[in-house]
Design a protein around this motif. Structure first.
Motif, short mmCIF file in Angstrom:
data_model
loop_
_atom_site.label_atom_id
_atom_site.label_comp_id
_atom_site.label_asym_id
_atom_site.label_seq_id
_atom_site.Cartn_x
_atom_site.Cartn_y
_atom_site.Cartn_z
N GLU A 154 0.82 -1.21 0.00
CA GLU A 154 0.00 0.00 0.00
C GLU A 154 0.86 1.26 0.00
O GLU A 154 0.53 2.23 -0.66
N ARG A 155 1.97 1.25 0.72
CA ARG A 155 2.82 2.43 0.76
C ARG A 155 3.42 2.71 -0.61
O ARG A 155 3.60 3.85 -0.99
N HIS A 156 3.73 1.64 -1.34
CA HIS A 156 4.37 1.85 -2.64
C HIS A 156 3.35 2.21 -3.73
O HIS A 156 3.71 2.82 -4.72
N ARG A 157 2.08 1.85 -3.55
CA ARG A 157 1.06 2.16 -4.54
C ARG A 157 0.65 3.63 -4.52
O ARG A 157 0.28 4.17 -5.54
N THR A 158 0.67 4.25 -3.35
CA THR A 158 0.19 5.62 -3.23
C THR A 158 1.27 6.54 -2.68
O THR A 158 1.14 7.05 -1.57
N PRO A 159 2.29 6.79 -3.44
CA PRO A 159 3.38 7.65 -2.93
C PRO A 159 3.03 9.14 -3.05
O PRO A 159 3.71 9.91 -3.69
N THR A 160 1.91 9.54 -2.41
CA THR A 160 1.50 10.93 -2.48
C THR A 160 2.26 11.82 -1.51
O THR A 160 2.30 13.01 -1.69
N ASN A 161 2.83 11.22 -0.52
CA ASN A 161 3.53 12.01 0.47
C ASN A 161 4.94 11.46 0.65
O ASN A 161 5.16 10.53 1.42
N THR A 162 5.90 12.04 -0.03
CA THR A 162 7.27 11.57 0.00
C THR A 162 7.84 11.55 1.42
O THR A 162 8.54 10.61 1.80
N GLN A 163 7.51 12.56 2.20
CA GLN A 163 8.00 12.61 3.58
C GLN A 163 7.46 11.45 4.40
O GLN A 163 8.19 10.83 5.16
N ARG A 164 6.18 11.15 4.23
CA ARG A 164 5.55 10.05 4.98
C ARG A 164 6.21 8.71 4.63
O ARG A 164 6.49 7.89 5.50
N ILE A 165 6.47 8.50 3.36
CA ILE A 165 7.11 7.27 2.92
C ILE A 165 8.51 7.16 3.53
O ILE A 165 8.91 6.09 4.01
N ALA A 166 9.24 8.26 3.56
CA ALA A 166 10.58 8.27 4.15
C ALA A 166 10.51 7.95 5.65
O ALA A 166 11.34 7.20 6.18
N GLU A 167 9.51 8.51 6.35
CA GLU A 167 9.34 8.23 7.78
C GLU A 167 9.03 6.76 8.02
O GLU A 167 9.55 6.15 8.95
N GLU A 168 8.18 6.18 7.17
CA GLU A 168 7.83 4.78 7.32
C GLU A 168 9.03 3.88 7.04
O GLU A 168 9.26 2.89 7.74
N LYS A 169 9.81 4.21 6.03
CA LYS A 169 11.03 3.44 5.72
C LYS A 169 12.01 3.52 6.89
O LYS A 169 12.64 2.52 7.25
N ALA A 170 12.16 4.70 7.46
CA ALA A 170 13.06 4.86 8.61
C ALA A 170 12.55 4.04 9.81
O ALA A 170 13.35 3.42 10.53
N ALA A 171 11.23 4.01 10.00
CA ALA A 171 10.64 3.23 11.10
C ALA A 171 10.89 1.74 10.86
O ALA A 171 11.25 1.01 11.80
N GLU A 172 10.70 1.28 9.63
CA GLU A 172 10.97 -0.12 9.29
C GLU A 172 12.42 -0.50 9.62
O GLU A 172 12.68 -1.52 10.25
N LYS A 173 13.34 0.34 9.19
CA LYS A 173 14.76 0.07 9.40
C LYS A 173 15.09 0.03 10.89
O LYS A 173 15.79 -0.86 11.37
N ALA A 174 14.59 1.00 11.64
CA ALA A 174 14.85 1.06 13.08
C ALA A 174 14.24 -0.14 13.80
O ALA A 174 14.86 -0.70 14.72
N ALA A 175 13.04 -0.54 13.39
CA ALA A 175 12.39 -1.68 14.03
C ALA A 175 13.15 -2.98 13.75
O ALA A 175 13.34 -3.80 14.65
N LEU A 176 13.60 -3.17 12.51
CA LEU A 176 14.36 -4.37 12.18
C LEU A 176 15.71 -4.40 12.90
O LEU A 176 16.18 -5.46 13.31
N THR A 177 16.31 -3.23 13.08
CA THR A 177 17.56 -3.15 13.84
C THR A 177 17.30 -3.53 15.30
O THR A 177 18.09 -4.29 15.90
N ALA A 178 16.21 -3.04 15.87
CA ALA A 178 15.86 -3.39 17.25
C ALA A 178 15.57 -4.89 17.37
O ALA A 178 15.98 -5.53 18.34
N TYR A 179 14.90 -5.45 16.38
CA TYR A 179 14.58 -6.87 16.40
C TYR A 179 15.86 -7.72 16.36
O TYR A 179 16.01 -8.66 17.14
N ALA A 180 16.76 -7.39 15.47
CA ALA A 180 18.03 -8.12 15.38
C ALA A 180 18.80 -7.98 16.69
O ALA A 180 19.39 -8.95 17.19
N GLY A 181 18.79 -6.78 17.28
CA GLY A 181 19.45 -6.56 18.56
C GLY A 181 18.81 -7.37 19.68
O GLY A 181 19.50 -7.91 20.55
#
Length: 190
Positions: free
Chosen positions: A38-65
Motif C-alpha cells: 500500500e505504501r508503494h502504490r500511493t506515494p502521495t507524500n514523500t515525507q511520509r514514505i521516508a518516515e515509514e522506511k526509517a521506522a521499518e529500518k529502526a524496528a528491524l535493527t531493534a529486532y536483530a538486537g
C-alpha cells in the motif's frame, strides 16, 4: 516429576529466547495500518514514505538486537544483561528476564544458534505509540538448553523447531524503537 517441570519451563525459555511468549497476535490496538504494498502504490507524500522506511529500518535493527541480546543473555542465564534494555521494552523485557531467572535457578544455559529472516508486515506511525509489526521464520533447530553442571547435557524437551514468530516494535518517547511484544507460533511451521 522433575523432568516434567523442567520440560515445561524450558519450553517457555526456548520460546522466549527465540522470540518471547507475550501475545502478539491479538491486542487492544486496532488502528489502521499500512502494508508495504500500500505504501508503494500511493506515494502521495514523500515525507511520509521516508518516515515509514526509517521506522521499518529502526524496528528491524531493534529486532536483530533483541535476538542477539537474548541469545547472549541466555548463554549465561543473566537476566540483568545490559543489552536487554537496549533492545527490549515491557512487557517483553520482564518476560525474558523471568525466563532467564528460571533457567539460572535450574542450572541451565542456552547453546547453539538461531537463524532469522524477519520482514516488516505493517507500519503504523499514527498509533500511540507508533508501531511496526514484524514477522519472522525462526530456525531454532540448532538451539537448545543445556545443564551447566552436567557437562552441557541437553535439557529434555528443549530442542528448537522452525516456526513462525511475530513481534511488535514501539517507538518510545525518547525516540528509541524497542521490541515490546513477541510470540513464537510453534504450531505454524515455515
Amino acid at each position: 516429576m522433575r523432568a516434567r517441570q523442567l520440560s515445561r519451563w524450558t519450553a517457555g525459555l526456548v520460546a522466549v529466547a527465540a522470540v518471547g511468549t507475550t501475545t502478539a497476535c491479538g491486542g487492544a490496538q486496532e488502528a489502521p495500518t499500512t502494508t508495504g504494498a500500500e505504501r508503494h502504490r500511493t506515494p502521495t507524500n514523500t515525507q511520509r514514505i521516508a518516515e515509514e522506511k526509517a521506522a521499518e529500518k529502526a524496528a528491524l535493527t531493534a529486532y536483530a538486537g533483541y535476538l542477539a541480546a537474548s541469545r547472549t543473555a541466555s548463554r549465561q542465564s543473566d537476566p540483568q544483561h545490559p543489552e536487554l534494555t537496549r533492545f527490549l521494552g515491557d512487557p517483553l523485557l520482564t518476560r525474558v528476564r523471568l525466563s532467564l531467572v528460571k533457567a539460572r535457578d535450574n542450572g541451565a544455559v542456552s547453546a547453539g544458534t538461531i537463524r532469522s529472516d524477519p520482514t516488516v508486515t505493517s507500519v503504523n506511525l499514527d498509533s500511540k505509540p507508533p508501531t511496526v509489526e514484524i514477522q519472522d521464520c525462526l530456525d531454532a533447530t540448532g538451539y537448545r538448553l543445556v545443564y551447566r553442571s552436567a557437562g552441557k547435557k541437553t535439557v529434555p524437551g528443549t530442542r528448537g523447531s522452525r516456526h513462525l514468530a511475530t513481534a511488535t516494535a514501539e517507538r518510545y518517547p525518547d525516540g528509541r524503537w524497542l521490541i515490546s511484544t513477541g510470540a513464537a507460533h510453534r504450531d505454524q511451521p515455515c
